[in-house]
Write a protein that holds these residues in place. Sequence first.
Motif, short mmCIF file in Angstrom:
data_model
loop_
_atom_site.label_atom_id
_atom_site.label_comp_id
_atom_site.label_asym_id
_atom_site.label_seq_id
_atom_site.Cartn_x
_atom_site.Cartn_y
_atom_site.Cartn_z
N THR A 171 -4.69 4.69 -5.34
CA THR A 171 -5.66 4.65 -6.43
C THR A 171 -5.13 3.82 -7.60
OG1 THR A 171 -6.48 6.84 -5.80
CG2 THR A 171 -7.02 6.05 -8.02
N ARG A 172 -3.83 3.93 -7.85
CA ARG A 172 -3.25 3.16 -8.95
C ARG A 172 -3.38 1.66 -8.70
NH1 ARG A 172 2.60 4.71 -11.29
NH2 ARG A 172 1.30 6.45 -11.99
N THR A 173 -3.18 1.25 -7.45
CA THR A 173 -3.31 -0.17 -7.11
C THR A 173 -4.75 -0.65 -7.31
OG1 THR A 173 -1.52 -0.05 -5.48
CG2 THR A 173 -3.06 -1.88 -5.26
N VAL A 174 -5.70 0.19 -6.90
CA VAL A 174 -7.12 -0.16 -7.08
C VAL A 174 -7.43 -0.29 -8.57
CG1 VAL A 174 -9.49 0.62 -6.81
CG2 VAL A 174 -7.87 0.85 -4.91
N GLU A 175 -6.91 0.65 -9.37
CA GLU A 175 -7.14 0.58 -10.81
C GLU A 175 -6.56 -0.70 -11.40
OE1 GLU A 175 -8.91 2.33 -12.72
OE2 GLU A 175 -9.33 4.14 -11.58
#
Length: 205
Positions: A171-175
């Motif tokens: 999720t952090r990468t997507v953000e």
Amino acid sequence: MTKIFIIDDQTAVRNAIAEMLSVFGFTAETFESAETFLERHPGGSSDEPACIVCDVRMPGIDGIEFVRQCMAGGRSVPVILISGHADVPMAVAGIKAGAADFIEKPVDDASLVAAINRAIAPQRDTNRDVQRARDLDQKFSRLTPRQTEVFDLVVAGFTSHAIADRLGLSTRTVESYRAQIMDKMAAESVAILVRQAIQLGRTAP
């Protein structure tokens, strides 16, 4: 700068109009006949706002016939007719032929400038829209393939968590991708991003 093409068989008249328009910030190009103009400018459109100011009564192709030929040839540049012998039937014929306006001589400076501004307003709007579309395409072209994937999923309504599951990312990468996309697209919100996607044809309205 807006280009004005002036067609009049009287040298003094066309030069006077050209000089007057230059004072108002227009660039003028003069022609002694409609035939000369058509020879030098056979194209049908202009990338920049432009307008033609043409006398009605001239040897050879007169102003009304000139308008008809412009319309038949698909020219997008508006034509304002001017005449020192104007009457109602002539004005009606000119407008029916496709002229943007009809002004009597002696030409009033304010009236002509106002007519030109009215005539070129749609061109300015169109050119602004075209430029905005080009700018948007340029911004979108700067996205990487992965950012493009995320872009499409964001505008489709997927949350960052759902996008992460779908693409096998954290999720952090997507953000992080979302932040990069917003920056490259100069979008301050997802709503703006969605509008951009609609304009780009990547999602339906």
